[in-house]
Write a protein that holds these residues in place. Structure first.
Motif, PDB file in Angstrom:
ATOM      1  N   ILE A 200      11.837   5.829  -5.880  1.00  0.00           N
ATOM      2  CA  ILE A 200      11.844   7.187  -6.438  1.00  0.00           C
ATOM      3  C   ILE A 200      10.457   7.460  -7.002  1.00  0.00           C
ATOM      4  CG2 ILE A 200      12.875   8.744  -8.141  1.00  0.00           C
ATOM      5  CD1 ILE A 200      14.735   7.959  -5.897  1.00  0.00           C
ATOM      6  N   ASP A 201       9.815   8.461  -6.425  1.00  0.00           N
ATOM      7  CA  ASP A 201       8.443   8.833  -6.775  1.00  0.00           C
ATOM      8  C   ASP A 201       8.446   9.735  -8.010  1.00  0.00           C
ATOM      9  OD1 ASP A 201       5.747   8.973  -6.433  1.00  0.00           O
ATOM     10  OD2 ASP A 201       5.793  10.022  -4.517  1.00  0.00           O
ATOM     11  N   ASP A 202       7.361   9.736  -8.744  1.00  0.00           N
ATOM     12  CA  ASP A 202       7.191  10.620  -9.909  1.00  0.00           C
ATOM     13  C   ASP A 202       8.373  10.497 -10.869  1.00  0.00           C
ATOM     14  OD1 ASP A 202       5.044  11.451  -8.394  1.00  0.00           O
ATOM     15  OD2 ASP A 202       5.993  13.310  -7.722  1.00  0.00           O
TER      16      ASP A 202
ATOM     17  N   LEU B 118      10.354   3.715   1.689  1.00  0.00           N
ATOM     18  CA  LEU B 118      10.337   5.177   1.746  1.00  0.00           C
ATOM     19  C   LEU B 118      10.194   5.698   0.324  1.00  0.00           C
ATOM     20  CD1 LEU B 118      13.404   5.860   4.117  1.00  0.00           C
ATOM     21  CD2 LEU B 118      11.120   5.096   4.735  1.00  0.00           C
ATOM     22  N   GLU B 119       9.253   6.612   0.103  1.00  0.00           N
ATOM     23  CA  GLU B 119       9.102   7.222  -1.222  1.00  0.00           C
ATOM     24  C   GLU B 119       9.660   8.629  -1.176  1.00  0.00           C
ATOM     25  OE1 GLU B 119       5.340   7.091  -3.264  1.00  0.00           O
ATOM     26  OE2 GLU B 119       5.099   4.964  -2.757  1.00  0.00           O
ATOM     27  N   ILE B 120      10.591   8.883  -2.071  1.00  0.00           N
ATOM     28  CA  ILE B 120      11.158  10.235  -2.146  1.00  0.00           C
ATOM     29  C   ILE B 120      11.212  10.657  -3.607  1.00  0.00           C
ATOM     30  CG2 ILE B 120      12.553  10.135  -0.037  1.00  0.00           C
ATOM     31  CD1 ILE B 120      14.900   9.320  -1.788  1.00  0.00           C
TER      32      ILE B 120
ATOM     33  N   VAL C 126       5.682   4.924   2.391  1.00  0.00           N
ATOM     34  CA  VAL C 126       5.358   6.208   3.024  1.00  0.00           C
ATOM     35  C   VAL C 126       6.148   7.320   2.324  1.00  0.00           C
ATOM     36  CG1 VAL C 126       5.366   7.499   5.220  1.00  0.00           C
ATOM     37  CG2 VAL C 126       4.959   5.030   5.222  1.00  0.00           C
ATOM     38  N   ASN C 127       5.498   8.458   2.083  1.00  0.00           N
ATOM     39  CA  ASN C 127       6.144   9.583   1.379  1.00  0.00           C
ATOM     40  C   ASN C 127       6.968  10.447   2.328  1.00  0.00           C
ATOM     41  OD1 ASN C 127       4.912   9.638  -1.500  1.00  0.00           O
ATOM     42  ND2 ASN C 127       3.183   9.246  -0.122  1.00  0.00           N
ATOM     43  N   PHE C 128       8.155  10.851   1.869  1.00  0.00           N
ATOM     44  CA  PHE C 128       8.998  11.774   2.643  1.00  0.00           C
ATOM     45  C   PHE C 128       9.441  12.938   1.767  1.00  0.00           C
ATOM     46  CE2 PHE C 128       9.207   7.900   5.057  1.00  0.00           C
ATOM     47  CZ  PHE C 128       9.117   8.362   6.360  1.00  0.00           C
TER      48      PHE C 128
ATOM     49  N   LEU D 102      11.424   2.153  -8.889  1.00  0.00           N
ATOM     50  CA  LEU D 102      11.111   3.374  -9.640  1.00  0.00           C
ATOM     51  C   LEU D 102       9.600   3.449  -9.789  1.00  0.00           C
ATOM     52  CD1 LEU D 102      13.704   3.142 -12.589  1.00  0.00           C
ATOM     53  CD2 LEU D 102      13.937   4.405 -10.425  1.00  0.00           C
ATOM     54  N   LYS D 103       9.013   4.559  -9.378  1.00  0.00           N
ATOM     55  CA  LYS D 103       7.563   4.727  -9.561  1.00  0.00           C
ATOM     56  C   LYS D 103       7.351   5.633 -10.768  1.00  0.00           C
ATOM     57  CE  LYS D 103       4.680   4.393  -6.238  1.00  0.00           C
ATOM     58  NZ  LYS D 103       3.824   4.653  -5.061  1.00  0.00           N
ATOM     59  N   ILE D 104       6.805   5.059 -11.818  1.00  0.00           N
ATOM     60  CA  ILE D 104       6.637   5.800 -13.078  1.00  0.00           C
ATOM     61  C   ILE D 104       5.519   6.819 -12.902  1.00  0.00           C
ATOM     62  CG2 ILE D 104       6.231   5.590 -15.563  1.00  0.00           C
ATOM     63  CD1 ILE D 104       6.933   2.585 -15.242  1.00  0.00           C
TER      64      ILE D 104
ATOM     65  N   PHE E  42       0.846  -1.206   0.000  1.00  0.00           N
ATOM     66  CA  PHE E  42       0.000   0.000   0.000  1.00  0.00           C
ATOM     67  C   PHE E  42       0.869   1.239   0.000  1.00  0.00           C
ATOM     68  CE2 PHE E  42      -1.379  -3.300   2.891  1.00  0.00           C
ATOM     69  CZ  PHE E  42      -2.516  -3.744   2.237  1.00  0.00           C
ATOM     70  N   GLU E  43       0.290   2.311  -0.495  1.00  0.00           N
ATOM     71  CA  GLU E  43       0.930   3.615  -0.292  1.00  0.00           C
ATOM     72  C   GLU E  43       0.060   4.396   0.688  1.00  0.00           C
ATOM     73  OE1 GLU E  43       1.670   6.142  -3.719  1.00  0.00           O
ATOM     74  OE2 GLU E  43       2.439   7.747  -2.424  1.00  0.00           O
ATOM     75  N   ALA E  44       0.702   4.953   1.705  1.00  0.00           N
ATOM     76  CA  ALA E  44      -0.022   5.772   2.685  1.00  0.00           C
ATOM     77  C   ALA E  44      -0.089   7.205   2.162  1.00  0.00           C
ATOM     78  CB  ALA E  44       0.713   5.743   4.022  1.00  0.00           C
TER      79      ALA E  44
ATOM     80  N   ALA F 192       3.924   1.259 -11.811  1.00  0.00           N
ATOM     81  CA  ALA F 192       3.240   2.262 -12.635  1.00  0.00           C
ATOM     82  C   ALA F 192       2.169   2.920 -11.780  1.00  0.00           C
ATOM     83  CB  ALA F 192       2.616   1.600 -13.850  1.00  0.00           C
ATOM     84  N   GLU F 193       2.185   4.248 -11.751  1.00  0.00           N
ATOM     85  CA  GLU F 193       1.197   4.980 -10.941  1.00  0.00           C
ATOM     86  C   GLU F 193       0.055   5.461 -11.817  1.00  0.00           C
ATOM     87  OE1 GLU F 193       2.617   7.346  -7.333  1.00  0.00           O
ATOM     88  OE2 GLU F 193       3.814   8.066  -9.013  1.00  0.00           O
ATOM     89  N   GLY F 194      -1.089   5.654 -11.226  1.00  0.00           N
ATOM     90  CA  GLY F 194      -2.210   6.274 -11.937  1.00  0.00           C
ATOM     91  C   GLY F 194      -2.791   5.414 -13.045  1.00  0.00           C
TER      92      GLY F 194
HETATM   93 CA    CA Z   1       4.128   8.846  -3.556  1.00  0.00          CA
END
Ligand code: CA
Ligand code: C2E
Ligand code: CA
Length: 405
Positions: A302-304, A272-274, A240-242, A323-325, A179-181, A359-361
């Protein structure tokens, strides 16, 4: 108050600047200590911070003509060097032409930055429609930020800030892997306020450090509760996003370690998402911090990915495993061949670097198919599930049937 040349002495308790007064002078503190206070529209006063020797206070007075946005009081007998608007203009007039031009450019940018870019980021329209609806856009920019920051601080203490959780799905099995918080602020009068509004303000005001600590603890505790409720076959993870500010905080790593051990989750279950910004802003510090997190077993995503800096060399330098696309590429994939090529390249890059790609979204079935064909391991998006409360999530997992492609 005694005056000697342009130096002023304020006794302990004396007001130096009053909120709402016209701004005429800035000051450099030569001796002593002052306190900065802000009173909101409901009359509540908060301390925003203190300043000591060598700090400059009230600098906005020499930049624009807006009323003072905060009150400044001497905490002890303080000696200040006064710089009036006229004095500043006169000094600038006599400065060397390069210095003059550079100062003017810097001041103009400082003012713009303070009010827009730094707070909201270039990706948000000014003023964002949500801000107008929420009634924040009526006041001046600096006051808006302070108002939102103060309300957010209260909300954090009074549980009006919650975490929602969005499932992350394995594209090979269709099962939930983690999950992503995501933070949600449920304002008693204004309803849900978007993280796009309050996260930049929390970052700007430093509140993000407290918020992130809370989020990590809450997310770990939620993971334990979710596991107890749904008894998964495989261990689930929580991402979790930082923000950059978290990495500047001296006790970041100690606090993360403590939270993980106190909440009794396995470090491997915490990701950790950064964003790339964190890495670029403080590379050495980030490298060391991330190395320690990886060593302890945590995942680093790595986010975005794809929206930031063009140099890929940093991927070697930092201990990254995911890697989060960014969703903007995923969203465009089936109508824009450049986006499709970009997503494909990121997935290939991920494979070559032995990293997981998420892959996001993902909103459409065709996107999920394509991503699976390309070899993208994980996906997240409205197609599978929106972010939801812990209670809803538990119900959802209990009823989850592997997603059919
Ligand atoms: Ca994120
Ligand atoms: P993000 O980290 O990139 O989070 C993903 C965002 O995409 C979330 O927006 C999520 O609700 C949204 N999303 C997920 N799937 C879809 C989809 O299929 N379609 C569309 N249109 N959107 C989707 P959200 O929750 O509004 O958060 C926005 C941003 O705020 C996050 O972007 C993140 O940068 C920041 N944020 C949220 N929570 C936190 C937090 O706890 N700490 C920090 N530092 N930042 C946070
Ligand atoms: Ca993202």
């Amino acid at each position: 108050m005694e005056t000697a040349d342009s130096r002023k002495v304020f006794k302990a308790g004396e007001f130096i600047i009053k909120q709402g007064d016209p701004g005429e002078s800035a000051y450099i503190i030569e001796e002593g200590k002052v306190e900065i206070r802000y009173t909101d529209s409901e009359g509540r006063t908060r301390v925003l911070g203190t300043r000591g020797a060598n700090a400059m206070i009230g600098e906005m007075a020499i930049i624009d003509n807006a009323p003072r946005t905060a009150t400044i009081v001497a905490l002890e007998d303080s000696k200040l060097l006064e710089i009036t608007k006229d004095d500043f203009a006169r000094r600038l007039e006599h400065a060397d032409s390069v210095l003059k031009m550079a100062t003017q450019v810097i001041l103009t940018r400082y003012r713009d930055t303070l009010t827009r870019a730094e707070i909201w980021g270039e990706r948000y329209q000014w003023p964002p429609a949500e801000m107008v609806e929420l009634g924040y856009a009526e006041t001046t920019d600096a006051v808006q930020t302070i108002t939102i920051a103060n309300e957010f601080r209260d909300a954090l203490l009074s549980k009006f800030v919650q975490l929602y959780y969005q499932p992350i799905i394995s594209l090979s099995s269709g099962e939930i892997t983690g999950f992503e918080a995501l933070m949600r602020w449920n304002h008693p009068k204004k309803g849900f306020i978007s993280p796009a509004i309050f996260i930049p303000v929390a970052e700007e005001s430093g509140l993000i450090i407290e918020a992130s600590k809370w989020a990590l603890r809450e997310a770990c505790l939620a993971l334990k509760r979710i596991e107890a409720a749904v008894k998964p076959k495989e261990k689930l993870y929580m991402s979790v996003n930082f923000s950059s500010a978290d990495f500047s905080s001296d006790d970041f790593i100690g606090s993360v370690y403590n939270t993980i051990s106190e909440t009794d989750v396995a470090a491997e279950q915490v990701h950790l998402e950064i964003t790339e910004r964190v890495l670029i802003q403080q590379p050495d510090r980030a490298k060391e911090t991330l190395r320690m997190c990886r060593k302890a077993g945590m995942g680093i995503a790595i986010d975005d990915f794809g929206t930031g800096y063009s140099s890929l060399s940093y991927l070697h330098y930092f201990p990254i495993d995911t890697l989060k696309i960014d969703q903007s590429f995923v969203r465009d994939m089936h109508k824009n061949e450049h986006s499709l090529a970009l997503v494909n390249s990121i997935v290939t890059l991920g494979k070559n670097m032995r990293m997981i790609t998420v892959a996001e979204g993902v909103e459409a079935k065709e996107e999920a198919h394509k991503l699976r064909e390309m070899g993208c391991e994980l996906a997240q998006g409205y197609l599978f599930a929106k972010p939801m409360s812990e209670a809803d999530l538990i119900e959802r997992i209990k009823l989850w049937a592997p997603f059919k492609f």
